[in-house]
Design a protein around this motif. Structure first.
Motif, PDB file in Angstrom:
ATOM      1  N   ARG A 114       0.822  -1.206   0.000  1.00  0.00           N
ATOM      2  CA  ARG A 114       0.000   0.000   0.000  1.00  0.00           C
ATOM      3  C   ARG A 114       0.860   1.262   0.000  1.00  0.00           C
ATOM      4  NH1 ARG A 114      -5.398  -0.817   2.080  1.00  0.00           N
ATOM      5  NH2 ARG A 114      -6.104  -2.629   0.921  1.00  0.00           N
ATOM      6  N   CYS A 117       2.680   1.616  -3.661  1.00  0.00           N
ATOM      7  CA  CYS A 117       1.951   1.292  -4.875  1.00  0.00           C
ATOM      8  C   CYS A 117       1.846   2.485  -5.799  1.00  0.00           C
ATOM      9  CB  CYS A 117       0.550   0.800  -4.542  1.00  0.00           C
ATOM     10  SG  CYS A 117      -0.550   2.109  -3.967  1.00  0.00           S
ATOM     11  N   CYS A 118       1.759   3.676  -5.195  1.00  0.00           N
ATOM     12  CA  CYS A 118       1.405   4.846  -6.006  1.00  0.00           C
ATOM     13  C   CYS A 118       2.378   5.991  -5.736  1.00  0.00           C
ATOM     14  CB  CYS A 118      -0.003   5.282  -5.657  1.00  0.00           C
ATOM     15  SG  CYS A 118      -1.024   3.916  -5.111  1.00  0.00           S
ATOM     16  N   ASP A 119       2.064   7.143  -6.269  1.00  0.00           N
ATOM     17  CA  ASP A 119       2.906   8.315  -6.004  1.00  0.00           C
ATOM     18  C   ASP A 119       2.983   8.555  -4.518  1.00  0.00           C
ATOM     19  OD1 ASP A 119       1.214   9.738  -8.766  1.00  0.00           O
ATOM     20  OD2 ASP A 119       3.182   8.783  -8.721  1.00  0.00           O
ATOM     21  N   ILE A 124       6.014  -0.317  -7.052  1.00  0.00           N
ATOM     22  CA  ILE A 124       5.327  -1.602  -7.067  1.00  0.00           C
ATOM     23  C   ILE A 124       5.695  -2.461  -8.264  1.00  0.00           C
ATOM     24  CG2 ILE A 124       3.222  -0.908  -8.286  1.00  0.00           C
ATOM     25  CD1 ILE A 124       1.725  -2.547  -6.138  1.00  0.00           C
TER      26      ILE A 124
ATOM     27  N   ARG B 112      -7.581  -1.977  -6.423  1.00  0.00           N
ATOM     28  CA  ARG B 112      -7.381  -0.906  -5.442  1.00  0.00           C
ATOM     29  C   ARG B 112      -5.916  -0.552  -5.269  1.00  0.00           C
ATOM     30  NH1 ARG B 112     -10.522  -4.104  -1.915  1.00  0.00           N
ATOM     31  NH2 ARG B 112     -12.703  -3.731  -2.404  1.00  0.00           N
ATOM     32  N   ASN B 114      -3.460  -0.909  -7.211  1.00  0.00           N
ATOM     33  CA  ASN B 114      -2.743  -0.433  -8.386  1.00  0.00           C
ATOM     34  C   ASN B 114      -3.380   0.785  -9.015  1.00  0.00           C
ATOM     35  OD1 ASN B 114      -0.486  -2.435  -9.035  1.00  0.00           O
ATOM     36  ND2 ASN B 114      -2.199  -3.748  -8.506  1.00  0.00           N
ATOM     37  N   LYS B 115      -4.111   1.550  -8.212  1.00  0.00           N
ATOM     38  CA  LYS B 115      -4.841   2.689  -8.767  1.00  0.00           C
ATOM     39  C   LYS B 115      -3.958   3.643  -9.544  1.00  0.00           C
ATOM     40  CE  LYS B 115      -8.868   3.063  -5.826  1.00  0.00           C
ATOM     41  NZ  LYS B 115      -9.380   3.611  -4.585  1.00  0.00           N
ATOM     42  N   GLY B 116      -2.796   3.980  -9.010  1.00  0.00           N
ATOM     43  CA  GLY B 116      -1.989   4.978  -9.702  1.00  0.00           C
ATOM     44  C   GLY B 116      -0.954   4.347 -10.605  1.00  0.00           C
TER      45      GLY B 116
END
Lengths: 261, 390, 303
Positions: A114, A117-119, A124, B112, B114-116
């Motif tokens: 979590r 995973c993103c900015d 990831i 969820r 891997n949204k971005g």
């Protein structure tokens, strides 16, 4: 010449029975892959002719080598530095390395995913996250092994002797300390290797080819092959561990990981 | 001045006529090539609207993307292997299959997390139990799209957020080597001869299949797919456990072959596929219970954060096309458009013969979404209490 | 006339050899890579557990999760079950593992056996999850090897009689498969640390083997023994894959409940999952503190 203790033999035999009977049961099942033919090596044949088996096993081998190298390069100098210069920091370092025991792996893996995973730091899709995760899992074992090994050698004398002969830090670490810790590092390496080969959660969530998810997938779709695979993986891992030990044996004297003088 | 006068008086001279037609012709000509008749839609607009995209455009855009990322599609589940391979060869696309072992909730979790992320760990399409569709739609995980065959789909979201792909019914996979008297109905399972032999094919707290099995057991008593059936179902399993007939081992083809789970409560198409894979070792029969026959559709949806949205839509077209739906049939699953295909005489006779007899399917109950969601909630929340006694 | 160097005289007889140095050093930088790595990949994700424990499913701040963990009966019994299986396998695994370690180090067995046992232990301590669960199902499950053997010999089908492996005790037997080897791996070096001189000194003073163990060896080993048993406790407490592969959510353990909450379903309540994990962290934190203290006492003898 020590006389053999009868109790030691009894304990050993009970131990061997406990460990081997389940393996024998698995073997027995895996030999029944063909109807009315016993023993049949059909299940083993299927596994060995599956290209996915080789792909995933060699992937996991690769991951474990990477993890071992990175983990060793991080843990050994750190532990050495703690022993040599900063003994007061030892409890802090030890606490950190024990954390993978304290925090349940289920939660740690999800937390890592979590978080990255993103900015702002989308790791990831990069192998960095997987190797970092594996390194974290190996911390307790690597640190413990190296720590015990360092306690058995006189770090201060060795370092100062090397420095008085003109060695820089690199030489001290790689040509003086590492070779003396060879056996200790090896024992940490065994455990790290076994952990990475069998690891499932992280590899499957991050979708990297690895042995753990492959075993899981086979277990869900085929009947006899998973049993064959379990045995193959056990033997392969054991064989690799013995190989590592043989290679890292050192010349002649068998030294141990503990603090014997 | 004289020309204008003729206009005012209404009488046209030949010159006027020529001018008028020249003007009209010029106007038409300009109108035809000056500005385009209707502006061609940009890729984003195509994706935003849920309308069917013409195949040519769709193919072109999908080829640009080149890959489709799927999740939870094991090759031997309802012949998904052939469906995936056909997609690859027919449209020259690559397919990146994630975690074939994932359950419905794992698939949604993958969207969820891997949204971005537009990398290879982000799924484009999902295949989930019908009970997971509404909450996911509310959460905004899906992107709407209506396939070409939209009108013939009997179970779908009216706005296009998801559509049922195929269904099976929940039956008993029985290992003939150990079971002499094959149970015909749910009540038979309570008989003492089946001690330690009845198993679910998944974990009730995680698997759609297991929840449906519990519900179906209850339906066998109440005859309807409602909350009362959920309560009865839990009571049934509590009794099954008390009698000692229930074994907690999760049934897989491995445990069935070993003999630990001789009676597995699983989808008919999975049981039939197992029968084929096991090749008689052991001999497995799939029985459809007389009462409490629940149909469990699986729904497809496109991720709202899909890295390859056109490839995803192409996939949707592929599986909902006649050819795609018939491939599910080969895997023993009923395509959702089965009745439509039969009416159009598209189903080959030998394929129809591979399915269990059609009569047994007549009593299958298709639950409504509200009932399904409510019952799933009830069963998962009360499983521990009622069945395990905690 | 020689020049005597001017020397500062202290209060004692000897002159001060050198001026007191400033204490500041850059040494801590050597630990920087390690701590940076740990912060990024270990501390931050773990911190998120604490933060997320206070989140409701809608995302608002709430104490409900913490309250649930303590108040709900099913969650309390999950902790109870996890604690009991951890204690059982820590004690049982500790005891027999120690005996095994003794057998291969001091038991007078051929030297080769020691190396086989240690490498095997390295592998076995990580044999877990589906393969381990299946191996035991194949051994003492309903149609297992041992079950059938017992039936063949005595005519009694233990499963028909009500014995079931799918319980805390059954799972404990499975857990021992990785508990014994872990104990062996850690105690074998500790047993090596028992210096021969001590045993010989005891014998010289007329002590029996039993007295040697009771008054010399065991007290020295006790901190290591207890410390490793705590490690075994933690190992069992955090185990998930094996329990799940064995019987799904049939056996109510904390890790299994957490898995159900975090992996999203109707039960999807990650805040509760994190609160449960926080509870585990607290329990394990106490154990680890005890372990560290015991380790320091053990180090007294090996310095």
């Amino acid at each position: 010449m020590r006389k053999s203790n009868i109790w030691a033999w009894i304990i050993l035999i009970v131990g061997i029975l406990y460990f081997f009977v389940p393996l024998v049961a698995t073997l027995d099942f895996s030999l029944r892959a063909e109807k009315d033919v016993y023993p049949s090596f059909e299940a083993f044949r299927t596994v060995f002719s599956d290209p996915e088996f080789y792909k995933n096993f060699s992937s996991s081998l690769g991951w474990s080598v990477l993890t071992i190298i990175c983990s060793t390069l991080l843990i050994v100098p750190t532990t050495y530095w703690v022993h040599y210069r900063l003994p007061n920091w030892r409890p802090a370092v030890e606490f950190v390395t024990l954390m993978p025991f304290v925090v349940p792996a289920v939660v740690l893996t999800f937390g890592l995913i979590r978080l990255y995973c993103c900015d702002p730091l989308p790791l990831i899709s990069s192998p960095i996250l997987l190797v970092a995760g594996y390194m974290v899992l190996s911390f307790p074992y690597m640190f413990r092994a190296v720590d015990t090994g360092l306690r058995a050698i006189d770090v201060r004398t060795l370092t100062e002797a090397a420095q008085s002969l003109g060695a820089g830090w690199g030489t001290v670490l790689f040509r003086v300390i590492f070779p003396n810790l060879r056996v200790a590092i090896l024992s940490g390496v065994f455990l790290t290797f076994a952990i990475v080969i069998g690891e499932f959660t992280f590899a499957s969530l991050l979708n990297w080819p690895a042995f753990g998810p492959y075993m899981e997938y086979l277990g869900a779709t085929r009947a006899y092959e998973p049993a064959a695979l379990a045995l193959i993986s056990f033997l392969l891992t054991w064989g690799s561990t013995m190989l590592i030990q043989y290679i890292g044996r050192g010349r002649g004297v068998e030294t141990q990981v503990a603090g014997t003088r | 001045m004289s020309q204008n006068d003729s206009f005012l008086t209404g009488k046209m001279t030949r010159r006027d006529m020529l001018k008028l037609s020249a003007a009209a012709g010029a106007g038409a000509f300009l109108a035809a090539c000056g500005a385009p008749a209707a502006p061609a839609k940009t890729a984003d607009e195509l994706l935003k609207s849920a309308n069917t995209i013409p195949m040519a455009t769709l193919l072109a855009e999908a080829k640009k993307e080149g890959t489709l990322t799927t999740i939870a599609l094991p090759y031997d589940w309802a012949n998904l292997g052939e469906i995936i391979e056909t997609y690859k060869t027919k449209y020259s696309m690559k397919v990146n299959g994630l975690n074939p072992d994932a359950g419905s909730s794992d698939e949604l979790e993958a969207i969820r997390t891997n949204k971005g992320n537009k990398g290879p760990t982000a799924p484009d399409v999902v295949d989930i139990g019908i009970g997971y569709t509404e909450s996911s739609k509310k959460e905004g995980l899906f992107s709407p799209y209506k396939v070409a065959t939209w009108d013939t789909i009997s179970l779908k979201d009216p706005d296009g957020y998801w559509y049922a792909e195929y269904y099976g019914v929940l039956g008993f996979q029985v290992s003939k080597a150990q079971i002499k008297n094959i149970p015909a109905d749910w009540s038979d399972l309570l008989k003492p001869e089946y001690k330690n032999q009845v198993a679910l094919a998944g974990d009730v707290l995680k698997s759609n299949e297991a929840v449906m099995a519990v519900w179906a057991a209850g339906m066998s008593k109440t005859g309807k797919a409602d909350q009362a059936a959920a309560e009865e179902g839990l009571k049934f399993f509590a009794e099954l456990k008390k009698n000692g007939n229930f074994t907690p081992v999760i049934a897989t083809s491995g445990t069935t072959a070993k003999g630990e789970t001789p009676i597995a409560l699983t989808w008919d198409y999975l049981g039939l596929a197992n029968r084929d894979t096991l090749k008689g070792n052991p001999d497995v029969a799939v029985v459809v219970p007389k009462t409490g026959l629940i149909a469990g559709p699986y729904a497809g949806a496109i991720s709202a954060y899909a890295p390859h949205p056109f490839a995803a839509r192409l996939w949707a077209e592929h599986i909902m096309s006649d050819e795609g739906q018939l491939m599910y049939l080969k895997g023993y699953a009923h395509p959702i458009r089965y009745n439509d295909l039969v009416a159009k005489n598209k189903v080959p006779a030998d394929l129809a013969a591979k399915l269990p007899p059609a009569e047994s399917y007549k009593v299958a109950i298709f639950p409504t979404l509200e009932n399904l969601t409510a019952s799933k909630k009830y069963i998962t929340e009360n499983w521990r209490k009622v069945v395990l006694g905690e | 006339m020689s020049q005597t160097p001017s020397v500062k005289l202290g209060t004692g007889d000897a002159p001060l050899a050198r001026p007191p140095s400033r204490k500041f050093s850059w040494d801590w930088l050597g630990l920087a890579p390690f701590f940076l790595f740990a912060i990024a990949f270990l501390l931050l994700p773990s911190a998120s557990i604490v933060i997320n424990s206070f989140k409701s499913p809608e995302g608002a701040f709430t104490f409900q999760n913490i309250i649930d963990v303590v108040a709900r009966k099913d969650l309390r019994s999950a902790y109870q079950a996890s604690l009991s299986i951890s204690v059982i396998t820590a004690l049982g695994g500790g005891l027999f593992g120690f005996l095994l370690a003794y057998a291969v180090t001091l038991g007078g067995l051929p030297k080769r056996l020691r190396s086989y046992m240690l490498t095997f232990s390295g592998v076995a301590s990580n044999f877990s999850g589906v393969p381990l669960a299946f191996a035991f199902i194949a051994t003492i499950g309903n149609t297992g090897l041992i079950t059938r053997a017992i039936e063949g010999i005595s005519g009694v089908d233990i499963h028909q009689q009500g014995f079931t492996i799918y319980s805390i005790w059954g799972l404990s037997i499975v857990y021992m498969y990785f508990q014994f080897p872990l104990m062996v791996l850690i105690m074998a070096p500790a047993l090596d640390g028992l210096r021969r001189e001590w045993k010989e000194a005891c014998e010289n003073l007329g002590a029996t083997s039993w007295q040697y163990w009771r008054y010399v060896a065991l007290p020295i080993l006790m901190p290591s023994l207890l410390g490793t048993m705590i490690l075994l406790f933690g190992n069992a407490f955090g185990a998930y894959a094996t329990a799940y592969a064995f019987a799904g959510s049939f056996i109510n353990l904390v890790t299994i409940v957490i898995g159900g909450q975090i992996q999203g379903d109707v039960l999807f309540n990650p805040g509760l999952g994190n609160a449960l994990a926080l509870g585990m962290v607290v329990i394990m934190g106490l154990c680890m503190t005890g372990y560290s203290w015991l380790q320091r006492r053990a180090a007294r003898w090996t310095r």
